[in-house]
Scaffold this motif. Structure first.
Motif, PDB file in Angstrom:
ATOM      1  N   MET A  37      -5.810   5.556   0.993  1.00 18.18           N
ATOM      2  CA  MET A  37      -5.988   6.187   2.303  1.00 18.18           C
ATOM      3  C   MET A  37      -4.745   5.958   3.156  1.00 18.18           C
ATOM      4  O   MET A  37      -4.206   4.845   3.212  1.00 18.18           O
ATOM      5  CB  MET A  37      -7.220   5.622   3.006  1.00 18.18           C
ATOM      6  CG  MET A  37      -8.509   5.756   2.191  1.00 18.18           C
ATOM      7  SD  MET A  37      -8.940   7.465   1.755  1.00 18.18           S
ATOM      8  CE  MET A  37      -9.399   8.130   3.365  1.00 18.18           C
ATOM      9  N   ILE A  38      -4.291   7.017   3.812  1.00 20.76           N
ATOM     10  CA  ILE A  38      -3.147   6.944   4.726  1.00 20.76           C
ATOM     11  C   ILE A  38      -3.612   7.444   6.086  1.00 20.76           C
ATOM     12  O   ILE A  38      -4.124   8.561   6.194  1.00 20.76           O
ATOM     13  CB  ILE A  38      -1.976   7.814   4.236  1.00 20.76           C
ATOM     14  CG1 ILE A  38      -1.512   7.366   2.848  1.00 20.76           C
ATOM     15  CG2 ILE A  38      -0.828   7.768   5.236  1.00 20.76           C
ATOM     16  CD1 ILE A  38      -0.450   8.274   2.230  1.00 20.76           C
ATOM     17  N   CYS A  39      -3.456   6.636   7.120  1.00 19.71           N
ATOM     18  CA  CYS A  39      -3.786   7.061   8.482  1.00 19.71           C
ATOM     19  C   CYS A  39      -2.491   7.358   9.233  1.00 19.71           C
ATOM     20  O   CYS A  39      -1.560   6.550   9.223  1.00 19.71           O
ATOM     21  CB  CYS A  39      -4.577   5.986   9.218  1.00 19.71           C
ATOM     22  SG  CYS A  39      -4.972   6.446  10.931  1.00 19.71           S
TER      23      CYS A  39
ATOM     24  N   MET B 259      -0.518   2.754   7.000  1.00 17.43           N
ATOM     25  CA  MET B 259      -0.270   3.341   8.308  1.00 17.43           C
ATOM     26  C   MET B 259       1.103   4.018   8.323  1.00 17.43           C
ATOM     27  O   MET B 259       2.102   3.440   7.904  1.00 17.43           O
ATOM     28  CB  MET B 259      -0.317   2.274   9.399  1.00 17.43           C
ATOM     29  CG  MET B 259      -1.706   1.790   9.755  1.00 17.43           C
ATOM     30  SD  MET B 259      -2.616   3.040  10.697  1.00 17.43           S
ATOM     31  CE  MET B 259      -4.142   2.117  10.992  1.00 17.43           C
ATOM     32  N   GLU B 260       1.123   5.243   8.813  1.00 17.99           N
ATOM     33  CA  GLU B 260       2.359   5.992   8.971  1.00 17.99           C
ATOM     34  C   GLU B 260       2.338   6.703  10.319  1.00 17.99           C
ATOM     35  O   GLU B 260       1.273   6.900  10.904  1.00 17.99           O
ATOM     36  CB  GLU B 260       2.519   7.032   7.857  1.00 17.99           C
ATOM     37  CG  GLU B 260       2.651   6.476   6.459  1.00 17.99           C
ATOM     38  CD  GLU B 260       4.029   5.908   6.154  1.00 17.99           C
ATOM     39  OE1 GLU B 260       4.944   6.043   6.989  1.00 17.99           O
ATOM     40  OE2 GLU B 260       4.195   5.330   5.059  1.00 17.99           O
ATOM     41  N   THR B 261       3.508   7.102  10.781  1.00 19.79           N
ATOM     42  CA  THR B 261       3.606   8.027  11.901  1.00 19.79           C
ATOM     43  C   THR B 261       3.871   9.415  11.329  1.00 19.79           C
ATOM     44  O   THR B 261       4.154   9.569  10.136  1.00 19.79           O
ATOM     45  CB  THR B 261       4.756   7.650  12.848  1.00 19.79           C
ATOM     46  OG1 THR B 261       6.001   7.781  12.135  1.00 19.79           O
ATOM     47  CG2 THR B 261       4.607   6.226  13.368  1.00 19.79           C
TER      48      THR B 261
ATOM     49  N   THR C 169      -5.057  10.362  -3.147  1.00 18.88           N
ATOM     50  CA  THR C 169      -4.416   9.875  -1.924  1.00 18.88           C
ATOM     51  C   THR C 169      -4.760  10.834  -0.792  1.00 18.88           C
ATOM     52  O   THR C 169      -4.474  12.035  -0.883  1.00 18.88           O
ATOM     53  CB  THR C 169      -2.892   9.798  -2.105  1.00 18.88           C
ATOM     54  OG1 THR C 169      -2.593   8.917  -3.194  1.00 18.88           O
ATOM     55  CG2 THR C 169      -2.218   9.289  -0.842  1.00 18.88           C
ATOM     56  N   ILE C 170      -5.391  10.325   0.266  1.00 23.19           N
ATOM     57  CA  ILE C 170      -5.867  11.163   1.355  1.00 23.19           C
ATOM     58  C   ILE C 170      -5.194  10.761   2.663  1.00 23.19           C
ATOM     59  O   ILE C 170      -5.314   9.616   3.114  1.00 23.19           O
ATOM     60  CB  ILE C 170      -7.399  11.064   1.514  1.00 23.19           C
ATOM     61  CG1 ILE C 170      -8.099  11.344   0.182  1.00 23.19           C
ATOM     62  CG2 ILE C 170      -7.883  12.024   2.600  1.00 23.19           C
ATOM     63  CD1 ILE C 170      -7.829  12.705  -0.399  1.00 23.19           C
TER      64      ILE C 170
ATOM     65  N   ARG D  29       0.822  -1.212   0.000  1.00 20.55           N
ATOM     66  CA  ARG D  29       0.000   0.000   0.000  1.00 20.55           C
ATOM     67  C   ARG D  29       0.857   1.264   0.000  1.00 20.55           C
ATOM     68  O   ARG D  29       0.353   2.352  -0.299  1.00 20.55           O
ATOM     69  CB  ARG D  29      -0.922   0.020   1.222  1.00 20.55           C
ATOM     70  CG  ARG D  29      -2.056  -0.990   1.157  1.00 20.55           C
ATOM     71  CD  ARG D  29      -2.992  -0.854   2.344  1.00 20.55           C
ATOM     72  NE  ARG D  29      -4.074  -1.811   2.259  1.00 20.55           N
ATOM     73  CZ  ARG D  29      -5.228  -1.589   1.631  1.00 20.55           C
ATOM     74  NH1 ARG D  29      -5.457  -0.416   1.051  1.00 20.55           N
ATOM     75  NH2 ARG D  29      -6.166  -2.517   1.591  1.00 20.55           N
ATOM     76  N   ALA D  30       2.109   1.135   0.344  1.00 21.59           N
ATOM     77  CA  ALA D  30       3.002   2.293   0.458  1.00 21.59           C
ATOM     78  C   ALA D  30       3.539   2.688  -0.916  1.00 21.59           C
ATOM     79  O   ALA D  30       4.712   2.519  -1.232  1.00 21.59           O
ATOM     80  CB  ALA D  30       4.140   1.994   1.418  1.00 21.59           C
TER      81      ALA D  30
END
Length: 212
Positions: A169-171, A197-199, A143-144, A13-14
């Motif tokens: 989607m990126i959370c 998922m990212e920080t 990309t949100i 997904r990245a």
């Protein structure tokens, strides 16, 4: 033999971020949510929000503005004076945030600038009660990046809806919060299959790398 098209196969997904196609969404970071004196007791939320999440969102906004990423806000806000337009869920939950009120405004720490859009909503996912999807498709975004409150309510619903509508989607895991840390962790684990998922640190690093 049936097989997917090569372009429909993703190893991860990245995917590389494309500047002109990325938007940062800030969900419900508004005075009503942060009004501890008049909301239900949830000390873990307010501590996480003030000490970590709001500063991280501010950093992401700064990075986005520096690179030219579209920054979009959504807030809970009635369209009508008596709130008759609210969703049934908002009525059952006694969410009444008057149109144009201080409660409906984004908090000062992450306030919008220039012509950044602030979209009022009366549902958990702004995909359901606003023209957000229409607007971002017009802009050309696919990309949100999702930040804000609450992880297991509006953030969760928005991530899932966006994924179903064909958006990457990126959370940001340390850019959102809910009533307790346990609920926050459980929500991230529940919807992680719908997003990247990212920080805050890793996403800012990805912006620098991919937008260079």
């Amino acid at each position: 033999m049936s097989a997917p098209r090569q372009r429909d196969i993703y190893e991860t997904r990245a995917q590389p971020l494309r500047l002109e196609r990325v938007g940062l969404l800030v969900i419900d970071v508004q005075n009503w949510v942060m009004d501890e004196a008049n909301r239900q007791p949830r000390p873990e939320f307010y501590d996480a929000a003030r000490s970590q999440v709001i500063p991280n969102i501010a950093r992401l906004i700064d990075a986005s503005r520096t690179h030219g990423v579209e920054v979009i806000y959504t807030v809970m806000e009635n369209f009508t004076q008596d709130g008759r337009d609210r969703s049934l869920d908002y009525k059952l939950s006694n969410f009444f945030i008057p149109k144009g009120s201080l409660d409906a405004k984004v908090i000062d720490e992450v306030a919008p600038q220039g012509d950044e859009m602030v979209i009022p909503k009366t549902s958990s996912s702004l995909f359901n009660s606003t023209n957000f999807e229409y607007l971002i498709r017009n802009i050309g975004l696919d990309t949100i990046i999702v930040t804000g409150f609450l992880t297991d309510q509006c953030v969760d619903h928005t991530v899932r809806d966006g994924a179903d509508r064909g958006f990457h989607m990126i959370c940001v895991s340390d850019g959102c919060a809910t009533d307790t840390q346990a609920r926050h962790a459980a929500a991230l684990n529940a919807f992680k299959g719908y997003c990247r998922m990212e920080t805050t640190d890793s996403l800012i690093a990805a912006m620098k790398r991919d937008f260079a």
